[in-house]
Design an enzyme around this catalytic site. Structure first.
Site, PDB file in Angstrom:
ATOM      1  N   GLY A  93      -3.117   1.188  -3.747  1.00  0.00           N
ATOM      2  CA  GLY A  93      -2.982   1.918  -4.996  1.00  0.00           C
ATOM      3  C   GLY A  93      -1.583   1.704  -5.537  1.00  0.00           C
ATOM      4  O   GLY A  93      -0.952   0.683  -5.278  1.00  0.00           O
ATOM      5  N   CYS A  94      -1.085   2.671  -6.258  1.00  0.00           N
ATOM      6  CA  CYS A  94       0.249   2.585  -6.839  1.00  0.00           C
ATOM      7  C   CYS A  94       1.274   2.304  -5.740  1.00  0.00           C
ATOM      8  O   CYS A  94       1.326   3.004  -4.729  1.00  0.00           O
ATOM      9  CB  CYS A  94       0.580   3.886  -7.562  1.00  0.00           C
ATOM     10  SG  CYS A  94       2.260   3.931  -8.204  1.00  0.00           S
ATOM     11  N   PHE A  95       2.098   1.290  -5.963  1.00  0.00           N
ATOM     12  CA  PHE A  95       3.025   0.891  -4.911  1.00  0.00           C
ATOM     13  C   PHE A  95       4.156   1.880  -4.675  1.00  0.00           C
ATOM     14  O   PHE A  95       4.802   1.861  -3.639  1.00  0.00           O
ATOM     15  CB  PHE A  95       3.569  -0.514  -5.112  1.00  0.00           C
ATOM     16  CG  PHE A  95       4.009  -0.930  -6.484  1.00  0.00           C
ATOM     17  CD1 PHE A  95       4.536  -0.055  -7.419  1.00  0.00           C
ATOM     18  CD2 PHE A  95       3.911  -2.260  -6.841  1.00  0.00           C
ATOM     19  CE1 PHE A  95       4.947  -0.477  -8.671  1.00  0.00           C
ATOM     20  CE2 PHE A  95       4.330  -2.708  -8.094  1.00  0.00           C
ATOM     21  CZ  PHE A  95       4.847  -1.805  -9.008  1.00  0.00           C
TER      22      PHE A  95
END
Length: 179
Positions: free
Chosen positions: A10-12
């Site tokens: 997902g979002c890093f």
């Protein structure tokens, strides 16, 4: 000797925040992995889709299999290993979960496959990509250490779980059996 895992979940920002506080981690870099063309390794293009890139964290660590297993089980504790092209509210091909290693790094490959196998046995429909990293390009500077600079920034992972994994209050491997 330092080794590197490439973790896409997902979002890093959240994965980087988790990994930076884990024992054995020596550095992290957020970026884009395994896309089709280097010129597409730019946030706006990756978010538009069709590039093949995944938001990813290059996580360099020092230590043996116990450190690798701890990092991997912690990673799997904060993602949905059955989701395709999404994690939490993040939707799109760039959010596909994956775990990659340096080509030729047999030790890391074995650890990844053992832990992923244990997770897959518990989660029918396991959808995490696994394999050697094909490419990795660091993300723009404003993405690096984003949640440290913006403590109230968006993250699909529970802050309490991140802290518990970092300080060892939660054992991410509990309940899993490795072959």
């Amino acid at each position: 000797m330092d080794r590197t895992l490439y973790l896409c979940g997902g979002c890093f920002w959240g994965i980087e925040h988790l990994m930076e506080g884990m024992a054995g981690v020596t550095s992290t870099v957020v970026g884009y992995a395994n896309g089709d063309r280097p010129e597409d390794a730019v946030y706006e293009r990756v978010c538009a889709g069709g590039t093949g890139f995944r938001e990813c964290v290059s996580c360099t660590f020092r230590g043996g299999g116990d450190v690798a297993r701890s990092l991997l089980f912690s990673f799997f504790s904060v993602i949905d290993p059955t989701a395709r092209n999404r994690q939490g509210n993040d939707v799109g091909e760039q959010y596909q979960a994956g775990v990659f290693w340096e080509p030729g790094d047999g030790a890391t490959e074995r650890e990844v496959l053992a832990v992923a196998g244990a997770v897959a046995r518990r989660h029918p429909g396991f959808a995490v990509e696994l394999g050697p990293v094909e490419s990795f390009y660091p993300a723009e500077g404003y993405h690096q250490r984003y949640l440290y600079r913006n403590p109230g920034g968006y993250c699909h992972m529970a802050p309490g779980l991140i802290r518990a994994l970092q300080d060892g209050t939660v054992d991410p491997a509990e309940g899993y059996r490795l072959p």
